[in-house]
Design an enzyme around this catalytic site. Structure first.
Site, PDB file in Angstrom:
ATOM      1  N   TYR A  51       0.850  -1.200   0.000  1.00 16.94           N
ATOM      2  CA  TYR A  51       0.000   0.000   0.000  1.00 16.94           C
ATOM      3  C   TYR A  51       0.884   1.248   0.000  1.00 16.94           C
ATOM      4  O   TYR A  51       1.892   1.293   0.712  1.00 16.94           O
ATOM      5  CB  TYR A  51      -0.894   0.034   1.249  1.00 16.94           C
ATOM      6  N   GLU A  53      -0.675   4.797  -0.376  1.00  9.16           N
ATOM      7  CA  GLU A  53      -1.532   5.975  -0.610  1.00  9.16           C
ATOM      8  C   GLU A  53      -0.741   7.251  -0.406  1.00  9.16           C
ATOM      9  O   GLU A  53       0.002   7.386   0.572  1.00  9.16           O
ATOM     10  CB  GLU A  53      -2.734   5.940   0.333  1.00  9.16           C
ATOM     11  N   ASP A 197      -6.877  13.699 -25.092  1.00  2.91           N
ATOM     12  CA  ASP A 197      -6.870  12.285 -24.682  1.00  2.91           C
ATOM     13  C   ASP A 197      -6.160  11.522 -25.796  1.00  2.91           C
ATOM     14  O   ASP A 197      -6.727  11.306 -26.866  1.00  2.91           O
ATOM     15  CB  ASP A 197      -8.311  11.799 -24.490  1.00  2.91           C
ATOM     16  N   THR A 223      -3.873   6.130 -21.924  1.00  2.00           N
ATOM     17  CA  THR A 223      -3.674   4.814 -21.327  1.00  2.00           C
ATOM     18  C   THR A 223      -2.249   4.398 -21.657  1.00  2.00           C
ATOM     19  O   THR A 223      -1.614   4.942 -22.562  1.00  2.00           O
ATOM     20  CB  THR A 223      -4.655   3.769 -21.901  1.00  2.00           C
ATOM     21  N   LYS A 226      -1.970   0.671 -24.890  1.00  3.00           N
ATOM     22  CA  LYS A 226      -2.333   0.560 -26.317  1.00  3.00           C
ATOM     23  C   LYS A 226      -1.037   0.682 -27.131  1.00  3.00           C
ATOM     24  O   LYS A 226      -0.174  -0.167 -27.004  1.00  3.00           O
ATOM     25  CB  LYS A 226      -3.378   1.625 -26.674  1.00  3.00           C
ATOM     26  N   ARG A 232      -1.766  -2.421 -18.423  1.00  2.00           N
ATOM     27  CA  ARG A 232      -3.039  -1.688 -18.401  1.00  2.00           C
ATOM     28  C   ARG A 232      -2.944  -0.582 -17.378  1.00  2.00           C
ATOM     29  O   ARG A 232      -2.492  -0.811 -16.246  1.00  2.00           O
ATOM     30  CB  ARG A 232      -4.185  -2.620 -18.009  1.00  2.00           C
TER      31      ARG A 232
HETATM   32  N1  DSN Z   1     -11.929   0.456 -25.308  1.00  2.00           N
HETATM   33  C1  DSN Z   1     -10.923   1.274 -25.911  1.00  2.00           C
HETATM   34  C2  DSN Z   1     -10.919   1.148 -27.376  1.00  2.00           C
HETATM   35  O1  DSN Z   1     -11.127   0.055 -27.841  1.00  2.00           O
HETATM   36  O2  DSN Z   1     -10.700   2.108 -28.090  1.00  2.00           O
HETATM   37  C3  DSN Z   1     -11.007   2.639 -25.467  1.00  2.00           C
HETATM   38  O3  DSN Z   1     -11.166   2.657 -24.083  1.00  2.00           O
END
Ligand code: DSN
Length: 409
Positions: A51, A53, A197, A223, A226, A232
């Site tokens: 932990y 925090e 974003d 994120t 990707k 993730r």
């Molecule tokens: N679910 C993602 C996508 O496939 O683009 C975005 O969060």
């Protein structure tokens, strides 16, 4: 996985099934990728048990000295990678990063302007059933139905009418570059903050392959799993001094409790990988592959929204084929090609059916595919969309052979 195998054969079987599913198929889902073994080892490390925090140097628990160093390392690498003055690596996901960023810049009830979901935006950009559409008074901008490009003139008009506090730009099914400067000018003219974003193209931006919004947008969210090819998770960047503290507080304690130190270590590893020259080469190949796939699909008579791509994805318009995205997705899946149906601009069908297919190249590029492979994939997709069920067995054999030559990392 010997301990999982010994202690929990049920879960072991499921993990093996998933490994086999990924290995025997080819992933063309634009938001997915294959992370490195180093990233996955960090996710499974003892850091998962701690932990922490708070933030480095100011934690609510003892024993955080290693966690502090892990988080500092991840932040430093993120800042170097994106040329940013501030990085928050704690968000557990892109949506949580977005909600934290909004609440650092707005109060509930304030106005938000984001790209519509059916134009390639994201749930967290103000969709009515997302908390972002419920907490804020959200309006959405769209695309020019003829070109498939962001309709900047309409966006400007809407910004003047809606007077948002925040404009969010960036999408999950938009194959072209976003004109960050132009949207910043629109935001400035109405006194709004611009949030970019970049969840989808983050890795391409980190590699310097497409223009970055860092330094243009007030806040940048993304994120890490990707095109950035990490674990993730989410991340927030800014260069605005007055937003750093509000962003920190909005992530913790605003929206989250303890950070996932294992994921933060894995993010640090992914950022380290992305700082290597090989990552830029990989990103260049991702774009070259998406463009080659697009050209090969068009040569086979398929329509693409915007006619092609500048990024890692193409959006196939199936209207001329008189086939829904759902049926196309199912056919591809049966042939071991994992894709997803997607709305297209002005789509006459509903979101669970759609008239489009989104195809992305990050995962297959990580497995080593090049432009020649894209021609084979376009051929396979065309056979499925033209011949239907009768082509499934033959295409499946071909895809399985391709996949078995290209192991997962
Ligand atoms: N679910 C993602 C996508 O496939 O683009 C975005 O969060």
């Amino acid at each position: 996985m010997k301990h999982i195998e010994a202690n929990d054969p049920d879960v072991h079987r499921l993990i093996l099934r998933e490994e086999e599913r990924q290995a025997c198929s080819l992933t063309l889902i634009a938001s997915e990728n294959h992370s490195s073994k180093a990233v996955r080892e960090a996710m499974a490390s003892h850091l998962t048990d701690k932990y922490a925090e708070g933030y480095p140097g100011r934690r609510y628990y003892g024993g955080c000295e290693v966690g502090d160093d892990v988080e500092r390392l991840a932040r430093d690498r993120a800042k170097e990678l994106f040329g940013a003055g501030y990085a928050n690596v704690q968000p557990h996901s892109g949506t949580q990063a977005n909600i934290a960023a909004y609440l650092a810049m707005m109060q509930p009830g304030d106005r938000l302007l984001g790209m519509a979901l059916n134009a390639g935006g994201h749930l967290s950009h103000g969709f009515s059933r997302s908390h972002t559409g419920q907490l804020f008074e959200a309006a959405s901008y769209g695309l020019d139905e003829n070109t498939g490009l962001i309709d900047y003139a309409a966006l400007e008009k809407l910004a003047q009418e809606h007077e948002p506090k925040v404009i969010v730009a960036g999408g999950s099914a938009y194959p072209r570059l976003v004109d960050w400067q132009r949207i910043r000018a629109i935001a400035d003219a109405v006194g709004a903050k611009l949030m970019a974003d970049i969840a989808h193209p983050a890795g391409l931006i980190a590699g310097g392959l497409i223009p970055s919004p860092v330094g243009i947008a007030h806040v940048v969210t993304m994120t890490t799993h990707k095109t950035l090819r990490g674990p993730r998770g989410g991340m927030i960047l800014t260069n605005e001094d007055d937003l750093k503290q509000p962003l920190n507080s909005s992530v913790f304690p605003g929206g989250q409790g303890g950070p996932f130190l294992n994921a933060i270590a894995a993010k640090a590893i992914a950022f380290g990988e992305a700082l290597q020259p090989a990552f830029k080469d990989w990103g260049r190949q991702v774009i070259a592959n998406a463009q080659a796939l697009g050209v090969a699909l068009v040569e086979r008579g398929l329509d693409l929204v915007t006619g092609g791509t500048d990024t890692h994805l193409v959006l196939v318009d199936l209207r001329a084929k008189d086939m829904s995205g759902r049926d196309a997705e199912e056919l591809c899946l049966q042939a071991n090609l994992v894709v997803n149906k997607n709305l297209i601009p002005g789509d006459p069908r509903k979101a669970m059916e759609t008239s489009g297919l989104r195809l992305g190249t990050p995962a297959v590029t990580t497995r080593g595919m090049k432009e020649d492979h894209m021609v084979e994939l376009a051929d396979a997709i065309d056979r499925l969309l033209t011949g239907g069920e009768s082509e499934v067995a033959g295409v499946r054999e071909k895809i399985s052979a391709l996949a078995s030559d290209l192991p997962l990392p």
